[in-house]
Design a protein around this motif. Structure first.
Motif, PDB file in Angstrom:
ATOM      1  N   ALA B  21     -11.155  20.434   8.899  1.00  0.00           N
ATOM      2  CA  ALA B  21     -10.616  19.069   8.978  1.00  0.00           C
ATOM      3  C   ALA B  21     -10.840  18.330   7.664  1.00  0.00           C
ATOM      4  N   GLN B  22      -9.822  17.509   7.276  1.00  0.00           N
ATOM      5  CA  GLN B  22      -9.937  16.756   6.038  1.00  0.00           C
ATOM      6  C   GLN B  22     -10.614  15.427   6.335  1.00  0.00           C
ATOM      7  N   THR B  23     -11.695  15.170   5.634  1.00  0.00           N
ATOM      8  CA  THR B  23     -12.475  13.981   5.941  1.00  0.00           C
ATOM      9  C   THR B  23     -12.154  12.816   5.009  1.00  0.00           C
ATOM     10  N   ALA B  24     -11.470  13.102   3.927  1.00  0.00           N
ATOM     11  CA  ALA B  24     -11.113  12.018   3.008  1.00  0.00           C
ATOM     12  C   ALA B  24      -9.670  12.200   2.563  1.00  0.00           C
ATOM     13  N   SER B  25      -8.993  11.084   2.389  1.00  0.00           N
ATOM     14  CA  SER B  25      -7.605  11.134   1.905  1.00  0.00           C
ATOM     15  C   SER B  25      -7.495  10.238   0.685  1.00  0.00           C
ATOM     16  N   ILE B  26      -6.976  10.805  -0.392  1.00  0.00           N
ATOM     17  CA  ILE B  26      -6.821   9.975  -1.608  1.00  0.00           C
ATOM     18  C   ILE B  26      -5.378  10.031  -2.101  1.00  0.00           C
ATOM     19  N   THR B  27      -4.947   8.924  -2.669  1.00  0.00           N
ATOM     20  CA  THR B  27      -3.601   8.857  -3.236  1.00  0.00           C
ATOM     21  C   THR B  27      -3.691   8.959  -4.755  1.00  0.00           C
ATOM     22  N   TYR B  28      -2.718   9.637  -5.340  1.00  0.00           N
ATOM     23  CA  TYR B  28      -2.712   9.853  -6.791  1.00  0.00           C
ATOM     24  C   TYR B  28      -1.350   9.441  -7.339  1.00  0.00           C
ATOM     25  N   TRP B  29      -1.351   8.427  -8.177  1.00  0.00           N
ATOM     26  CA  TRP B  29      -0.096   7.986  -8.817  1.00  0.00           C
ATOM     27  C   TRP B  29      -0.017   8.608 -10.199  1.00  0.00           C
ATOM     28  N   HIS B  30       1.161   9.155 -10.500  1.00  0.00           N
ATOM     29  CA  HIS B  30       1.361   9.779 -11.813  1.00  0.00           C
ATOM     30  C   HIS B  30       2.795   9.541 -12.245  1.00  0.00           C
ATOM     31  N   HIS B  31       3.089   9.905 -13.492  1.00  0.00           N
ATOM     32  CA  HIS B  31       4.476   9.750 -13.957  1.00  0.00           C
ATOM     33  C   HIS B  31       5.018  11.058 -14.512  1.00  0.00           C
ATOM     34  N   PHE B  32       4.628  12.161 -13.895  1.00  0.00           N
ATOM     35  CA  PHE B  32       5.252  13.438 -14.241  1.00  0.00           C
ATOM     36  C   PHE B  32       6.733  13.366 -13.866  1.00  0.00           C
ATOM     37  N   THR B  33       7.567  13.993 -14.679  1.00  0.00           N
ATOM     38  CA  THR B  33       8.998  13.915 -14.383  1.00  0.00           C
ATOM     39  C   THR B  33       9.692  15.274 -14.360  1.00  0.00           C
ATOM     40  N   SER B  34       9.337  16.149 -15.302  1.00  0.00           N
ATOM     41  CA  SER B  34      10.113  17.393 -15.418  1.00  0.00           C
ATOM     42  C   SER B  34       9.710  18.391 -14.331  1.00  0.00           C
ATOM     43  N   LYS B  56      -7.842  15.363   1.456  1.00  0.00           N
ATOM     44  CA  LYS B  56      -6.376  15.379   1.482  1.00  0.00           C
ATOM     45  C   LYS B  56      -5.877  14.591   0.270  1.00  0.00           C
ATOM     46  N   LEU B  57      -5.081  15.250  -0.559  1.00  0.00           N
ATOM     47  CA  LEU B  57      -4.588  14.624  -1.780  1.00  0.00           C
ATOM     48  C   LEU B  57      -3.103  14.328  -1.630  1.00  0.00           C
ATOM     49  N   VAL B  58      -2.741  13.061  -1.742  1.00  0.00           N
ATOM     50  CA  VAL B  58      -1.332  12.671  -1.614  1.00  0.00           C
ATOM     51  C   VAL B  58      -0.859  12.167  -2.973  1.00  0.00           C
ATOM     52  N   GLN B  59       0.063  12.909  -3.566  1.00  0.00           N
ATOM     53  CA  GLN B  59       0.563  12.495  -4.889  1.00  0.00           C
ATOM     54  C   GLN B  59       1.820  11.649  -4.748  1.00  0.00           C
ATOM     55  N   GLU B  60       1.979  10.713  -5.650  1.00  0.00           N
ATOM     56  CA  GLU B  60       3.192   9.882  -5.650  1.00  0.00           C
ATOM     57  C   GLU B  60       3.695   9.739  -7.075  1.00  0.00           C
ATOM     58  N   ASN B  61       4.956  10.100  -7.256  1.00  0.00           N
ATOM     59  CA  ASN B  61       5.551  10.024  -8.597  1.00  0.00           C
ATOM     60  C   ASN B  61       6.187   8.662  -8.831  1.00  0.00           C
ATOM     61  N   ILE B  62       5.862   8.084  -9.976  1.00  0.00           N
ATOM     62  CA  ILE B  62       6.484   6.823 -10.370  1.00  0.00           C
ATOM     63  C   ILE B  62       7.068   7.040 -11.769  1.00  0.00           C
ATOM     64  N   ALA B  69       4.995  -1.583 -14.479  1.00  0.00           N
ATOM     65  CA  ALA B  69       5.448  -2.661 -13.585  1.00  0.00           C
ATOM     66  C   ALA B  69       4.879  -2.442 -12.184  1.00  0.00           C
ATOM     67  N   LYS B  70       4.887  -1.176 -11.743  1.00  0.00           N
ATOM     68  CA  LYS B  70       4.384  -0.900 -10.396  1.00  0.00           C
ATOM     69  C   LYS B  70       2.863  -1.036 -10.342  1.00  0.00           C
ATOM     70  N   MET B  71       2.193  -0.624 -11.408  1.00  0.00           N
ATOM     71  CA  MET B  71       0.741  -0.765 -11.433  1.00  0.00           C
ATOM     72  C   MET B  71       0.351  -2.248 -11.439  1.00  0.00           C
ATOM     73  N   THR B  72       1.126  -3.036 -12.184  1.00  0.00           N
ATOM     74  CA  THR B  72       0.868  -4.477 -12.225  1.00  0.00           C
ATOM     75  C   THR B  72       1.021  -5.082 -10.833  1.00  0.00           C
ATOM     76  N   ALA B  73       2.134  -4.734 -10.172  1.00  0.00           N
ATOM     77  CA  ALA B  73       2.388  -5.270  -8.835  1.00  0.00           C
ATOM     78  C   ALA B  73       1.296  -4.813  -7.861  1.00  0.00           C
ATOM     79  N   MET B  85      -2.882   7.955 -13.041  1.00  0.00           N
ATOM     80  CA  MET B  85      -2.782   8.541 -14.370  1.00  0.00           C
ATOM     81  C   MET B  85      -2.663   7.397 -15.389  1.00  0.00           C
ATOM     82  N   VAL B  86      -3.358   7.535 -16.505  1.00  0.00           N
ATOM     83  CA  VAL B  86      -3.344   6.462 -17.510  1.00  0.00           C
ATOM     84  C   VAL B  86      -3.207   7.085 -18.887  1.00  0.00           C
ATOM     85  N   THR B  87      -2.141   6.725 -19.593  1.00  0.00           N
ATOM     86  CA  THR B  87      -2.019   7.190 -20.974  1.00  0.00           C
ATOM     87  C   THR B  87      -2.938   6.345 -21.851  1.00  0.00           C
ATOM     88  N   ALA B  88      -3.324   6.928 -22.995  1.00  0.00           N
ATOM     89  CA  ALA B  88      -4.338   6.277 -23.831  1.00  0.00           C
ATOM     90  C   ALA B  88      -3.946   4.848 -24.221  1.00  0.00           C
TER      91      ALA B  88
END
Lengths: 296, 405
Positions: B21-34, B56-62, B69-73, B85-88
């Motif tokens: 059983a998965q005891t933790a769920s985390i969301t991951y925002w990234h901007h991979f495209t290809s 449990k890892l849930v990825q979301e592409n932005i 803009a989405k991170m700001t909101a 994900m954060v670019t330098a």
């Protein structure tokens, strides 16, 4: 006092309006006034050291002295006037042709709506590919028929970038006018055409004295709606040129978007948005008033 | 009673927790495209799930253009993802906004902390606090058509003067062939900042604007004249972004293109082996400047911080780094992983390995993203299209930088 007695009172009407008024206040008034108040405050998310206090007309003074604002304003006027006129003329021509009921035009009336069905993002990318300076089919056709010597980078040249984007916008937006004007044409009573014919009116006279007056209300409404939409939505320009090259195609809504999304400067961005808001209110009021459409 | 028992039996499989059983769920925002990026991410996620089956890892592409803009909101609405994900160049802005969580304690007690060079950590350090863990690195380099260079008797350029001469020599408009695929459209500002430094001009010193007007104008003149004077780049350059310069190189329109290791697999898939090669970005009169752009992962929402930290640290594992490299060509951020024979044994990676010896971090002052996009980019385009002189463009960039800081 029972409910029956209460409902007999004059104040009951206002009581019934409360839910609607609350909804309007929450959905329309609050965001609008919040946006207005932001334009009088410092609000740069990446500069918390500046605080979020009241700064009066600071952003408006800065805007007045900002050459990019004036350039964007000029581009906005060119963009909106050019695109609206182009869309209107193409839409009107299309509506008149379809209204003649020639064979095959029923199917055409559906086909002409296709550009309108496409989301702006999709339309923008399709045209970016068609006008691509390496692979674009339009460049290829223009070279083959001798209009161009070689492929031309339409969006990379400051002289053509805004115009090329306008062509895309006109293609995308003309079905809006075509559809509504066609609906207006269908509602013109046949008796008016017959009377005009008996009076010896030719096609041009019929258009001027019968069709145009009958379409006046629709024309005013569609133009107002389209102008508001064009002023507020920079998506096609954002996709095709990003406002470039060198801000040659930057419009005010795009400038406000970039100020907020790239610089996180919500105060200045809100001041730009307020200029658009007031400008659109003024335009809509004057246009409707000057067109005399509400006189009767 | 009987009915209750029956319902209980039906529900039993739903409420009995399985061994995995998965005891933790985390969301991951990234901007991979290809496609390759997604394949790489899926591989890393699969390895992570194998290692940590209870998370449990849930990825979301932005998409990258909308990412900030989405991170700001999300920050304003307090709806941040667990990991982002954060670019330098975005670290400073996101820290100032309060999006990222201070990870200093976790990082410094991490067993792999010392495996990374100090530079890797400085890219995600603001005010002495560490806000991210390097996941992978984009190492700037140059792709060039080796077959064309050989035909023309040229060697890979090591200086900007050699580079310009090669670009001119390899240009033949009659064949629709140009020496260099200049990126004047979206993202093109990056190379302007690099060139200023290559010509000896700093950008910001001690939080103050420090651009040397004369050196910067010289650098900009050199670069823009590749189009305005030498005609050694396609006429579409003022609008060309990543996609256009890549297509130009892959379709045989251009002989050289500057990018980073991230496009390696795309080029390798498009061109025959032996027809192309890589080399470090040529040196300017004052310095050889190429960026090592670390891509960090940071904790945005501190809920499930332990599970989030496991995901951050997993990118530093050899298996994850190599799996991602194999799909994308993106360099591992951990030098221990980058020293793997699977990387050092490939001669095409030699240029990247050499660049890691002198590569610099991107500019990281607060407001750099806005200044780059809203000031440097349009002013560069104005100079490139002849609407302003390089000196005028540099003056506008300096004024914009002063307003930003």
């Amino acid at each position: 006092m029972g409910l029956g007695t209460l409902s007999e009172r004059r104040g009951w009407v206002w009581f019934l309006l409360v839910p609607s008024l609350l909804l309007i206040a929450a959905v329309v008034l609050y965001p609008t006034f919040w946006g207005m108040s932001l334009s009088f405050r410092e609000m740069r998310l990446n500069r918390p050291d500046l605080g979020t206090g009241f700064v009066g007309f600071k952003h408006y003074v800065a805007l007045w002295n900002d050459p990019v604002f004036w350039l964007s304003l000029r581009n906005t006027l060119v963009w909106v006037v050019g695109a609206t006129m182009g869309e209107f003329l193409l839409g009107l021509t299309t509506a008149l042709l379809v209204d003649r009921g020639l064979p095959g035009f029923r199917a055409a009336s559906v086909l002409i709506l296709l550009p309108w069905f496409l989301p702006n993002v999709v339309a923008g990318h399709i045209w970016a590919l068609m006008l691509d300076p390496r692979l674009g089919v339009i460049n290829d056709i223009l070279v083959r028929i001798g209009v161009l010597d070689s492929y031309f980078a339409w969006f990379a040249n400051p002289d053509t970038a805004l115009g090329a984007a306008m062509v895309v916008e006109i293609w995308h937006g003309f079905p809006f006018f075509a559809l509504l004007l066609l609906a207006g044409l269908k509602a013109v009573p046949l008796e008016l055409y017959e009377s005009a014919e008996i009076d010896g009116a030719g096609p041009f006279a019929r258009f001027r004295h019968v069709i145009l007056p009958q379409l006046q209300m629709i024309i005013v409404a569609t133009v107002v709606l389209r102008v508001i939409s064009l002023v507020n939505a920079p998506d096609i320009i954002l996709i095709l040129t990003g406002g470039g090259p060198g801000r040659a195609s930057q419009v005010l809504s795009l400038y406000a978007f970039l100020k907020v999304s790239k610089e996180f400067n919500f105060g200045y961005g809100s001041a730009l948005a307020m200029v658009l808001f007031v400008g659109l209110m003024g335009f809509s009021y004057l246009y409707v008033r000057l067109s005399n459409v509400l006189k009767e | 009673m009987r009915r209750r028992t029956a319902l209980g039996l039906l529900a039993a499989p739903l409420i009995v927790r399985p061994a995995t059983a998965q005891t933790a769920s985390i969301t991951y925002w990234h901007h991979f495209t290809s496609t390759t990026e997604f394949q790489g991410l899926e591989k890393v996620m699969a390895l992570f799930t194998k290692r940590y089956p209870s998370i449990k890892l849930v990825q979301e592409n932005i998409p990258n253009p909308e990412y900030m803009a989405k991170m700001t909101a999300a920050t304003m609405a307090n709806a941040k993802p667990n990991v982002a994900m954060v670019t330098a160049e975005r670290v400073a802005d996101l820290v100032a906004m309060g999006t990222l969580t201070d990870l200093s304690q976790r990082v410094k007690s991490w067993s792999r902390y010392t495996e990374y060079p100090a530079q890797a950590w400085s890219g995600c350090t603001v005010g002495g606090k560490i806000y991210g863990v390097p996941a992978f690195t984009f190492v700037d380099w140059m792709y060039y058509r080796k077959d064309w260079f050989d035909e023309a008797g040229l060697k890979a350029p090591t200086t900007m003067a050699d580079f310009a001469a090669a670009a001119v020599k390899l240009t033949d408009p009659a064949k629709n062939r140009y020496g260099f695929g200049l990126r004047g459209g979206p993202g093109g500002y990056k190379f302007i900042i690099d060139l200023f430094e290559a010509w000896g001009s700093p950008i910001v010193v001690n939080g103050k604007p420090a651009i040397d007007r004369i050196k910067a104008a010289e650098a900009l003149r050199f670069y823009t004249e590749l189009l305005t004077k030498q005609k050694a780049v396609p006429a579409s350059a003022p609008g060309d972004g990543f996609r256009q310069i890549m297509d130009g190189f892959k379709t045989g329109q251009t002989a050289m293109v500057w990018h980073h290791t991230g496009s390696f697999t795309e080029i390798a898939a498009a061109l025959k082996p032996g027809t192309w090669a890589t080399c470090p970005i040529p040196a300017g009169p004052a310095a050889r400047v190429a960026r090592m752009s670390y891509q960090f992962n940071g904790i945005a929402n501190p809920a499930q911080a332990d599970a989030s930290w496991n995901w951050l640290g997993f990118w530093g594992e050899p298996d994850a780094g190599i799996a991602f490299l194999e799909e994308t060509g993106y360099f591992p951020s951990n030098p221990i992983v980058a020293a793997d024979p699977r990387i050092t044994g490939n001669p095409l990676y030699a240029a990247a390995i050499e660049t890691t010896k002198f590569g610099r971090l991107p500019q990281g002052f607060t407001g750099v993203a806005g200044w780059s996009d809203n000031v440097v980019q349009p002013e560069f385009q104005k100079a490139l299209t002849g609407r302003s002189t390089p000196a005028q463009a540099v003056d506008a960039m300096i004024a914009g930088l002063e307003a930003t800081l």
